[in-house]
Design a protein around this motif. Sequence first.
Motif, short mmCIF file in Angstrom:
data_model
loop_
_atom_site.label_atom_id
_atom_site.label_comp_id
_atom_site.label_asym_id
_atom_site.label_seq_id
_atom_site.Cartn_x
_atom_site.Cartn_y
_atom_site.Cartn_z
N ALA A 87 0.92 -1.60 0.13
CA ALA A 87 -0.28 0.44 0.25
C ALA A 87 1.43 1.19 -0.10
CB ALA A 87 -0.85 0.24 1.19
N LYS A 88 2.08 1.26 0.31
CA LYS A 88 2.92 2.01 0.85
C LYS A 88 3.73 2.78 -0.84
CE LYS A 88 6.80 4.06 3.37
NZ LYS A 88 7.92 3.97 4.41
N SER A 89 4.10 1.76 -1.64
CA SER A 89 4.73 1.70 -2.88
C SER A 89 3.49 1.91 -3.65
CB SER A 89 6.08 0.45 -2.65
OG SER A 89 6.94 0.67 -2.12
N ASN A 90 2.50 1.13 -3.09
CA ASN A 90 1.60 1.93 -4.82
C ASN A 90 0.24 1.96 -4.01
OD1 ASN A 90 0.84 0.95 -7.41
ND2 ASN A 90 -0.44 -0.78 -6.86
N PRO A 91 -0.82 3.01 -3.46
CA PRO A 91 -1.40 3.63 -2.83
C PRO A 91 -2.80 3.47 -3.57
CG PRO A 91 0.24 5.64 -3.72
CD PRO A 91 1.25 4.13 -3.69
N THR A 92 -2.60 3.58 -5.84
CA THR A 92 -4.02 3.29 -6.29
C THR A 92 -2.95 2.05 -7.00
OG1 THR A 92 -3.22 5.65 -6.79
CG2 THR A 92 -4.95 4.18 -7.97
N PRO A 93 -4.01 1.06 -6.76
CA PRO A 93 -3.92 -0.75 -6.89
C PRO A 93 -4.60 -0.53 -8.81
CG PRO A 93 -5.39 -0.51 -5.01
CD PRO A 93 -4.87 0.84 -5.35
N ALA A 94 -4.34 -1.20 -9.19
CA ALA A 94 -4.30 -1.67 -10.56
C ALA A 94 -6.71 -2.20 -10.64
CB ALA A 94 -3.53 -2.91 -11.71
N THR A 95 -6.75 -2.36 -11.45
CA THR A 95 -7.87 -2.25 -11.48
C THR A 95 -8.92 -3.45 -12.57
OG1 THR A 95 -8.64 -0.88 -12.99
CG2 THR A 95 -9.49 -0.11 -11.09
N PHE A 96 -7.49 -4.21 -13.43
CA PHE A 96 -7.01 -5.17 -14.26
C PHE A 96 -8.15 -6.48 -13.18
CE2 PHE A 96 -3.54 -5.18 -13.56
CZ PHE A 96 -3.16 -6.59 -13.28
N THR A 97 -8.54 -7.48 -13.82
CA THR A 97 -9.01 -9.27 -13.53
C THR A 97 -8.49 -10.21 -14.46
OG1 THR A 97 -10.87 -8.89 -15.30
CG2 THR A 97 -11.09 -7.91 -12.98
N HIS A 98 -7.35 -9.90 -14.71
CA HIS A 98 -6.49 -11.02 -15.43
C HIS A 98 -5.77 -11.30 -16.06
CE1 HIS A 98 -10.24 -10.19 -18.84
NE2 HIS A 98 -9.30 -10.94 -19.59
N ASN A 99 -4.97 -11.72 -17.25
CA ASN A 99 -3.83 -11.65 -17.99
C ASN A 99 -3.24 -12.63 -19.22
OD1 ASN A 99 -1.00 -11.20 -19.27
ND2 ASN A 99 -1.05 -9.70 -17.37
N SER A 100 -4.67 -13.24 -20.07
CA SER A 100 -4.32 -14.28 -20.57
C SER A 100 -2.92 -14.62 -20.70
CB SER A 100 -4.68 -13.85 -22.19
OG SER A 100 -6.52 -13.19 -21.53
N PRO A 101 -2.08 -13.70 -21.05
CA PRO A 101 -0.71 -14.24 -21.71
C PRO A 101 -0.45 -15.09 -20.40
CG PRO A 101 -0.82 -12.22 -22.81
CD PRO A 101 -1.63 -12.65 -22.13
N LEU A 102 -0.21 -14.15 -19.32
CA LEU A 102 0.29 -14.62 -17.87
C LEU A 102 -0.49 -15.88 -17.40
CD1 LEU A 102 2.05 -14.15 -15.99
CD2 LEU A 102 0.63 -12.81 -14.87
N GLU A 103 -1.63 -15.98 -18.26
CA GLU A 103 -2.11 -17.42 -17.44
C GLU A 103 -1.74 -18.66 -18.58
OE1 GLU A 103 -6.49 -16.64 -17.74
OE2 GLU A 103 -6.51 -14.71 -15.92
N VAL A 104 -1.67 -18.41 -19.48
CA VAL A 104 -1.36 -19.32 -20.71
C VAL A 104 0.61 -19.92 -19.63
CG1 VAL A 104 -0.55 -19.48 -23.08
CG2 VAL A 104 -3.00 -18.84 -22.41
N ALA A 105 0.95 -18.94 -19.60
CA ALA A 105 2.45 -19.47 -18.87
C ALA A 105 2.73 -19.96 -17.97
CB ALA A 105 3.07 -17.80 -18.77
N TRP A 106 1.34 -19.86 -16.27
CA TRP A 106 2.14 -20.72 -15.56
C TRP A 106 1.22 -21.67 -15.80
CZ3 TRP A 106 -1.27 -16.77 -12.84
CH2 TRP A 106 -2.16 -16.01 -12.49
#
Length: 285
Positions: A87-106
Amino acid sequence: MQMMNIAKRFGLAAAGAALAGSVHAQTAIEDLEIIGAPEAGALGFQPAATELARDLQWLDGLLLVIITVISLFVTGLLAWVILRYNAKSNPTPATFTHNSPLEVAWTIVPIVILVFIGAFSLPVLFKQQEIPEGDVHITVTGNKWFWSYEYTDDAIFFDSRMIGYGQNINADIIAELEEAGYSEDEFGLATDTAVVVPVGSTVVMTVTGSDVIHSWTIPSFGVKQDAVPGRFAQLWFNAEQEGIYFGQCSELCGKDHAYMPITVKVVDPAVYEEWLAGAQEEFPA
């Protein structure tokens, strides 16, 4: 009369030769070096005395490298996420829900890793389970709490019990160990009768149980097989170095499970033949 004297002399000579051979074999067997035995506080495997054991130890080393790399990667990734996205380094969190390339990779990367591991582990497994033609055949029966051995090709049968079974170590047991060629350090490992096999020969063992499930294993040979009542399973090994090797029952089988040691003595083929001749008289099936 002269013919009877000659026959007696030949008989005495043959008996003397057999006795000398038996004494020589016994001396050679008792003088063997202890190679496969546990060491207090030691890490790692016992010395590999068969191709199967070398394969297993190599495979273990390969898997250790793979899981170490994976563990370090995951640990580093966790540390990076904790430091970069708190929270200190990233006070405004991202709002995306998924990442298709990452999910395919893992999904793909673990599959590739498992296929890679299987490409090396399956040949090792098949080598263990494909039983070759044996030079020596032994049937092993697990009992509460000792082992029985039958050399099926040579009409030999004997039971093998821990020296000092059911007792605390004392002067009498130490004397018994020393008489059998062991020391106090082998209490709990040494048996009154050992399995004897020739070096460089393929030994096929048929394993079963008479009461509950036991398990026959010698770590230095890379073999372990459950002894299940009513079933017969097989293992094989080809010991490459003369010496004494110890094992233990490796399936919890009751109150004296810890007192079912296994002793295998690997000897020169000539010594084995001499032992065999004596054992056929001493332990007839």
